[in-house]
Scaffold this active site. Structure first.
Site, PDB file in Angstrom:
ATOM      1  N   GLY A  44       0.674  -1.074   0.167  1.00  0.00           N
ATOM      2  CA  GLY A  44       0.043  -0.081   0.003  1.00  0.00           C
ATOM      3  C   GLY A  44       0.817   1.207   0.019  1.00  0.00           C
ATOM      4  N   MET A  46       1.934   3.042   2.413  1.00  0.00           N
ATOM      5  CA  MET A  46       2.790   3.056   3.363  1.00  0.00           C
ATOM      6  C   MET A  46       3.899   1.993   3.506  1.00  0.00           C
ATOM      7  SD  MET A  46       1.874   5.866   4.512  1.00  0.00           S
ATOM      8  CE  MET A  46       3.066   6.059   6.034  1.00  0.00           C
ATOM      9  N   GLY A  47       3.859   1.050   2.730  1.00  0.00           N
ATOM     10  CA  GLY A  47       4.904  -0.215   2.869  1.00  0.00           C
ATOM     11  C   GLY A  47       4.582  -1.164   1.980  1.00  0.00           C
ATOM     12  N   LYS A  64       7.865  -5.921   7.289  1.00  0.00           N
ATOM     13  CA  LYS A  64       7.295  -4.756   6.734  1.00  0.00           C
ATOM     14  C   LYS A  64       8.318  -3.815   6.300  1.00  0.00           C
ATOM     15  CE  LYS A  64       3.968  -0.750   7.001  1.00  0.00           C
ATOM     16  NZ  LYS A  64       3.196  -0.169   7.951  1.00  0.00           N
ATOM     17  N   ASP A 162      -5.746   4.439  13.427  1.00  0.00           N
ATOM     18  CA  ASP A 162      -6.107   4.077  12.114  1.00  0.00           C
ATOM     19  C   ASP A 162      -6.820   2.946  12.332  1.00  0.00           C
ATOM     20  OD1 ASP A 162      -6.472   4.272   9.502  1.00  0.00           O
ATOM     21  OD2 ASP A 162      -4.456   3.231   8.914  1.00  0.00           O
TER      22      ASP A 162
END
Length: 599
Positions: A44, A46-47, A64, A162
């Site tokens: 995504g 963000m990573g 990750k 989140d």
């Protein structure tokens, strides 16, 4: 940790790859000399999340790897890498059965990789997409597990920020875990989010966060309610046809969505109150869920839910459920004139380049009608020019005042100037003092660092090891206000020879240089050998978009620096300088007399 293979759009859930085993040597990339990356579970903004194998402990893990979102300037690359490390620090302090376990933080070519447990199951988002809404007992089990995880996080001073279905993992054996604290914010840290930018999932973001307000644990209550809404309704609470900005606009200005009839409706409505202070507390949420938790979790989620499905009913449009960086909404464009009508300033409809000469003004004084002669055909007297200027100025002033009035009316704000308050515009409300204990001992097993003090009851305690600044290593115990702007700090220095208050003050001056200004320097009058210090410091805060330089951040510290039990103690309060006067009397002068070293 991050994405299920069923949910690649959102780096949030981990799932075990069927039949994963130790990979064939030499066939895959190895991180930090031990984590062999096998396959991409998802990626995504963000990573990227990999299924991997730990060749040292011989177990499957999730790794990750940070990824920079599209359009982010290079200057923010270091910030995003730090956010990944913050994720690790946030989760590392949590030990809870409903929170994904952090194993390690590795570095490869100076890039951080977060290593976490690999849970054998998809995300709740994948379950909802492939199998539709959950039954009330299933949804209650998910909400209870997430609520329990949030209780542990909030107790540790962490706000997830989140909470959404993509960050909830459901394993085949009934385990339910909250994942991806990648934008979690310890309340003692300054937020990294810039003005004009938001980080979150538009369909699940809390209204106060979307509008640029303070981020508090109440934002997680909204996220839990929005997740529960999606679980029982089978769709996000907000989704403006995949448009992130329009979705955020509806979150801020629209009504809270109403779930259909069912036992979980009151809980959802209680969590999704637009006013943060009105949201249902987690303890009450779990109390109301208890009657629906009679069935064991491992029997609630049958094997049919974990069968792979190739069906994808998601429309071909943007995704408002993925974590992303959202720019502030642009101003709406003026309406385009219909065909044949003149545009602004008399320009023909349809646009085109501006003329080199804009021509005469579209009005004239009443006594001098608009001339039909070409411009410059005859000279004009001074009076018409003066009249035109006066009329233009009056129209400009009228338009400016009208715009101001309209803006204030739309925003429901008074037309007059804001009223000043004696407490200062940024001072948080003061809570009752409550007794707390701490340990400022530098070495494990040593004695002499225990203390007690009374601080506001809603302040959170943090402990960290500190080094540098020309001072010996020490332990810092902080009690931080709920908004992160005020802190009561306790430090204890053990050194040979014994550090004196004057030596400490001189080291502080060298550390801050020209950014420290002494306000008060006097002997203590409470019987302790030491100094009463009061000083102001100036440090830099992040640059906002459009700013050319860093903004100064002004703070004031009041401290007692004294020798006791063969150690130097530094005990003080730090606040924003604009709260200096009230904080001295309302906080420091009340808290400091309660500080006691425990023998």
């Amino acid at each position: 940790m991050s994405t299920s293979e069923h949910d690649p759009a959102d780096a949030a859930a981990t799932t075990e790859t069927p039949g994963s085993a130790e990979p064939e040597p030499g066939r895959a990339r190895v991180v930090a000399g031990r984590y062999r990356l096998q396959s991409v579970l998802g990626s995504g903004s963000m990573g990227t999340v990999w299924s991997a194998y730990d060749e040292f402990l011989h177990r499957p893990v999730a790794v990750k790897e940070v990824r920079l979102p599209p359009g982010v300037p290079p200057s923010r690359a270091a910030e995003l890498r730090e956010r990944t490390l913050r994720e690790a620090r946030a989760i590392a302090v949590l030990s809870h059965p409903n929170v994904i376990i952090l194993h390690d933080v590795a570095r490869e070519n100076d890039e951080p990789f977060v290593v976490m447990e690999l849970l054998p199951g998809p995300s709740l988002a994948a379950l909802l997409r492939d199998h539709g809404s959950l039954s009330p007992p299933q949804a209650a089990a998910v909400a209870d597990a997430v609520g329990s995880a949030l209780e542990a996080a909030h107790t540790a001073g962490i706000t997830h920020r989140d909470v959404k279905p993509g960050n909830v993992l459901v394993a085949r054996d009934g385990r339910i875990k909250l994942n991806d604290f990648g934008i979690a914010r310890n309340v003692s840290e300054a937020t990294m989010t810039r003005t004009g930018m938001m980080l979150g999932s538009p369909a699940y973001i809390a209204p106060e966060v979307a509008s640029g307000g303070a981020v508090t644990p109440a934002a997680d209550l909204w996220g839990l309610g929005a997740t529960l809404f999606a679980a029982v309704e089978g769709r996000p609470p907000y989704d403006a046809d995949g448009d992130p900005l329009e979705t955020v606009n509806r979150v801020v200005h629209g009504e809270a969505p109403q779930p259909g009839p069912g036992p979980l409706g009151p809980v959802i409505r209680g969590l999704m109150a637009k006013e943060p202070g009105s949201r249902m507390p987690l303890r009450e949420v779990r109390r109301r869920l208890y009657p629906l938790l009679a069935q064991p979790r491992h029997t609630l989620f049958g094997p049919e839910l974990f069968a792979e499905s190739s069906a994808n009913t998601a429309p071909d449009r943007g995704d408002t459920t993925a974590t992303q960086v959202i720019s502030a909404p642009a101003l709406p464009e003026p309406p385009k004139p219909e065909a044949g009508q003149a545009g602004a300033g008399g320009a023909p409809a349809g646009g085109g380049e501006l003329a080199a000469d804009p021509g005469p003004l579209p009005f004239e004084s009443p006594s001098h009608p608009v001339s039909q002669e070409p411009v410059g055909a005859r000279p004009r007297g001074p009076l018409p020019g003066v009249a035109v200027t006066v009329v233009a100025v009056l129209l400009f002033l009228a338009a400016a005042f009208g715009g101001f009035v309209l803006t204030r009316v739309v925003a429901a704000q008074p037309l007059g100037p804001p009223q000043r308050t004696d407490a200062g515009p940024t001072a948080p409300p003061l809570r009752e003092l409550a007794p707390r204990r701490g340990d400022a001992t530098n070495l494990r097993g040593a004695r002499g660092g225990l203390f007690s003090v009374q601080v506001p009851e809603d302040w959170t305690k943090f402990v960290s090891g500190e080094t540098g600044g020309g001072l010996p290593p020490r332990t810092l115990v902080q009690f931080v206000s709920s908004d992160g702007t005020q802190s009561f700090d306790v430090e204890r220095f053990d050194s040979e020879p014994l550090l004196s208050p004057d030596v400490y003050w001189n080291a502080l001056g060298k550390l801050w240089g020209g950014n420290l200004r002494q306000v008060e320097y006097a002997p203590l009058t409470d019987g302790r050998r030491g100094l009463l210090l009061s000083y102001r410091t100036v440090e830099s805060s992040p640059v906002r978009p459009g700013e050319q330089s860093e903004r100064p951040l002004n703070r004031t510290t009041f401290a007692h620096v004294f020798q006791a039990q063969d150690s130097l103690w530094v005990v003080g309060l730090t606040v924003p300088t604009d709260q200096e006067e009230t904080a001295r009397t309302r906080l420091f002068d009340r808290i400091m007399p309660t500080f006691q070293i425990i023998e």
